[in-house]
Design an enzyme around this catalytic site. Structure first.
Site, PDB file in Angstrom:
ATOM      1  N   TYR A  62       0.830  -1.219   0.000  1.00 29.74           N
ATOM      2  CA  TYR A  62       0.000   0.000   0.000  1.00 29.74           C
ATOM      3  C   TYR A  62       0.862   1.266   0.000  1.00 29.74           C
ATOM      4  CZ  TYR A  62      -4.711  -1.778   0.104  1.00 29.74           C
ATOM      5  OH  TYR A  62      -5.904  -2.353  -0.267  1.00 29.74           O
ATOM      6  N   GLY A  76     -11.982  -7.776  -5.302  1.00 28.80           N
ATOM      7  CA  GLY A  76     -13.264  -8.203  -4.767  1.00 28.80           C
ATOM      8  C   GLY A  76     -13.322  -9.701  -4.654  1.00 28.80           C
ATOM      9  N   ALA A  77     -14.306 -10.138  -3.911  1.00 23.44           N
ATOM     10  CA  ALA A  77     -14.520 -11.577  -3.788  1.00 23.44           C
ATOM     11  C   ALA A  77     -15.423 -12.014  -4.927  1.00 23.44           C
ATOM     12  CB  ALA A  77     -15.185 -11.862  -2.455  1.00 23.44           C
ATOM     13  N   ARG A  85     -26.615 -12.303  -4.098  1.00 22.32           N
ATOM     14  CA  ARG A  85     -25.975 -11.030  -4.465  1.00 22.32           C
ATOM     15  C   ARG A  85     -25.816 -10.136  -3.249  1.00 22.32           C
ATOM     16  NH1 ARG A  85     -27.609  -8.021  -9.951  1.00 22.32           N
ATOM     17  NH2 ARG A  85     -26.301  -6.508  -8.939  1.00 22.32           N
ATOM     18  N   ASN A 117     -17.862  -4.768  -8.254  1.00 18.92           N
ATOM     19  CA  ASN A 117     -19.329  -4.881  -8.204  1.00 18.92           C
ATOM     20  C   ASN A 117     -19.864  -5.223  -6.816  1.00 18.92           C
ATOM     21  OD1 ASN A 117     -20.394  -4.332 -10.773  1.00 18.92           O
ATOM     22  ND2 ASN A 117     -19.580  -6.273 -11.556  1.00 18.92           N
ATOM     23  N   PRO A 118     -21.099  -4.866  -6.527  1.00 21.54           N
ATOM     24  CA  PRO A 118     -21.985  -4.046  -7.348  1.00 21.54           C
ATOM     25  C   PRO A 118     -21.450  -2.609  -7.389  1.00 21.54           C
ATOM     26  CG  PRO A 118     -23.082  -4.680  -5.302  1.00 21.54           C
ATOM     27  CD  PRO A 118     -21.756  -5.338  -5.289  1.00 21.54           C
ATOM     28  N   THR A 140     -17.328   2.843 -12.577  1.00 23.08           N
ATOM     29  CA  THR A 140     -17.432   2.643 -14.029  1.00 23.08           C
ATOM     30  C   THR A 140     -18.890   2.575 -14.477  1.00 23.08           C
ATOM     31  OG1 THR A 140     -17.042   0.299 -13.636  1.00 23.08           O
ATOM     32  CG2 THR A 140     -15.177   1.599 -14.459  1.00 23.08           C
ATOM     33  N   ASP A 145     -21.938  -1.042 -20.291  1.00 23.52           N
ATOM     34  CA  ASP A 145     -23.264  -1.380 -20.848  1.00 23.52           C
ATOM     35  C   ASP A 145     -23.570  -0.448 -22.030  1.00 23.52           C
ATOM     36  OD1 ASP A 145     -24.406  -2.782 -17.980  1.00 23.52           O
ATOM     37  OD2 ASP A 145     -22.937  -1.183 -17.854  1.00 23.52           O
ATOM     38  N   ARG A 148     -21.606  -1.578 -24.917  1.00 21.45           N
ATOM     39  CA  ARG A 148     -22.222  -2.772 -25.520  1.00 21.45           C
ATOM     40  C   ARG A 148     -23.406  -2.366 -26.390  1.00 21.45           C
ATOM     41  NH1 ARG A 148     -21.801  -6.048 -19.818  1.00 21.45           N
ATOM     42  NH2 ARG A 148     -19.797  -7.048 -20.225  1.00 21.45           N
ATOM     43  N   ARG A 150     -23.925   0.508 -27.892  1.00 15.93           N
ATOM     44  CA  ARG A 150     -23.444   1.186 -29.111  1.00 15.93           C
ATOM     45  C   ARG A 150     -22.850   0.174 -30.090  1.00 15.93           C
ATOM     46  NH1 ARG A 150     -19.698   5.901 -27.060  1.00 15.93           N
ATOM     47  NH2 ARG A 150     -19.399   6.141 -29.297  1.00 15.93           N
ATOM     48  N   HIS A 165     -25.047   7.505 -30.605  1.00 13.85           N
ATOM     49  CA  HIS A 165     -25.112   8.172 -29.301  1.00 13.85           C
ATOM     50  C   HIS A 165     -26.351   7.663 -28.593  1.00 13.85           C
ATOM     51  CE1 HIS A 165     -21.716  10.772 -29.974  1.00 13.85           C
ATOM     52  NE2 HIS A 165     -22.113  10.761 -31.231  1.00 13.85           N
ATOM     53  N   HIS A 172     -25.813  -0.512 -12.627  1.00 15.51           N
ATOM     54  CA  HIS A 172     -25.092  -1.473 -13.473  1.00 15.51           C
ATOM     55  C   HIS A 172     -25.575  -2.850 -13.000  1.00 15.51           C
ATOM     56  CE1 HIS A 172     -21.942  -3.644 -15.520  1.00 15.51           C
ATOM     57  NE2 HIS A 172     -21.434  -4.087 -14.394  1.00 15.51           N
TER      58      HIS A 172
END
Ligand code: NAD
Length: 307
Positions: A62, A76-77, A85, A117-118, A140, A145, A148, A150, A165, A172
């Site tokens: 660190y 993350g796990a 979830r 996530n989430p 993010t 999404d 994807r 576009r 656009h 998400h």
């Protein structure tokens, strides 16, 4: 430009690779609980720099993230069989809390991009725990999404995704929505574009089918290869580029809105989120956006004792 990446699994290592290819950093520090793996990735990635830009890439502790301009979180796990979830959210919130405390301690001037996530809930945790200005904590969100959407519209309609656009906004996750009423191809509202399309008689995809494909993308990819990594790595690199080059690109990151983090169009510049952009939503879209907010609120409620 110093960038640190916390979590060097599939997403973290792919993001480091994409950043190297974009030649945007002078130094990249990799940190993972699994130190051996971070070291291995750093050694492998160093060789890739030969073809792009001279830079330092190393694994570290660190304390090595000190002086970072940007810190990217992908640690993350993974969801275990039988785990809900919600269980995963609580587990990751604890992980992200610990990481945020270390970023606050060692890189207090950094701008943070969270991918874990989430993503909307975890970005909120980062913001709360670090106490950084919200413009310097970016999730993010629905950037991937939106990319994807576009890509699939571009493929279906025979145009470059860059000329499309159209935004996915909201959580998400399953409650996200496509903001069709503001979607355009080449500056033409999408429904009008379809009406005048010379290939419309052979088009077998309506817009809702394209949206379903977008929503199912992650499930589809994960069922075939176990994770998604390249799309999110490119999305994150594009975000980093807009920050470093102070470009003001409009993406749909997870940003602070009504005391939660949620995917929404925003201008990204050197300071992070410069402003959000209110796009036109029709009544149905507004309703869906509100329901999406309620889902995020429920998740935030479940972790509020941690904050
Ligand atoms: P992965 O399991 O391959 O990597 C996770 C890494 O985190 C592991 O190397 C692990 O050792 C490390 N880690 C766990 N706890 C840590 C801690 N406390 N400190 C440092 N490192 C720690 O997972 P992945 O496929 O790389 O996915 C990472 C995250 O990104 C997941 O939460 C995934 O859901 C998310 N993701 C988000 C998007 C998006 O659009 N936001 C897209 C893809 C993946």
């Amino acid at each position: 430009m110093k960038i640190s990446i916390i979590g060097t699994g599939r997403v973290g290592s792919s993001t480091a690779f994409a950043l190297i290819n974009a030649a945007v950093a002078d130094e990249i520090v990799l940190y993972d609980l699994n130190k051996e793996m971070a070291e291995g990735e750093a050694l492998d990635l160093l060789h890739a720099t030969t073809f792009h830009k001279r830079m330092i890439i190393r694994a570290g502790e660190y304390s090595d993230i000190e002086g970072s301009d940007i810190v990217i979180i992908t640690a993350g796990a993974a969801q275990k069989p039988g785990e809900t979830r919600l269980d995963l959210t609580i587990k990751n919130a604890k992980i992200i809390k610990g990481i945020s405390e270390n970023i606050k301690k060692y890189a207090p001037n950094a701008l943070i991009i969270n991918i874990t996530n989430p993503v909307d809930v975890m970005s909120y945790v980062v913001w709360k725990v670090t106490g950084f200005e919200s413009k310097r904590v970016i999730g993010t969100g629905t950037i991937l999404d939106t990319a994807r959407l576009r890509a699939l519209i571009g493929k279906n309609c025979g145009v470059s995704p860059m000329s499309v656009h159209a935004y996915i906004i909201g959580e998400h996750g399953d409650s996200e929505l496509a903001a069709w009423s503001s979607a355009m191809i080449g500056g033409v509202p999408i429904k009008g574009f379809c009406r005048n399309c010379p290939y419309k008689d052979n088009c077998n995809k309506d817009l809702s089918k394209i949206f379903e494909d977008v929503k199912n993308s992650a499930y589809n990819i994960i069922s075939k290869k176990g994770a998604t990594n390249y799309g999110i790595a490119s999305a994150t690199t594009a975000l980093v580029e807009s920050i470093i080059k102070n470009e003001g690109r409009v993406y749909t990151p997870s940003v602070l809105l009504d005391d939660m983090y949620i995917g929404y169009p925003a201008v990204i510049n050197k300071d992070g989120v410069e402003r959000t952009i209110d796009i036109t939503l029709n009544d149905e879209e507004t309703e869906k956006f509100e329901s999406s907010k309620n889902i995020i609120k429920e998740y935030l409620e479940s972790i509020k004792n941690l904050l």
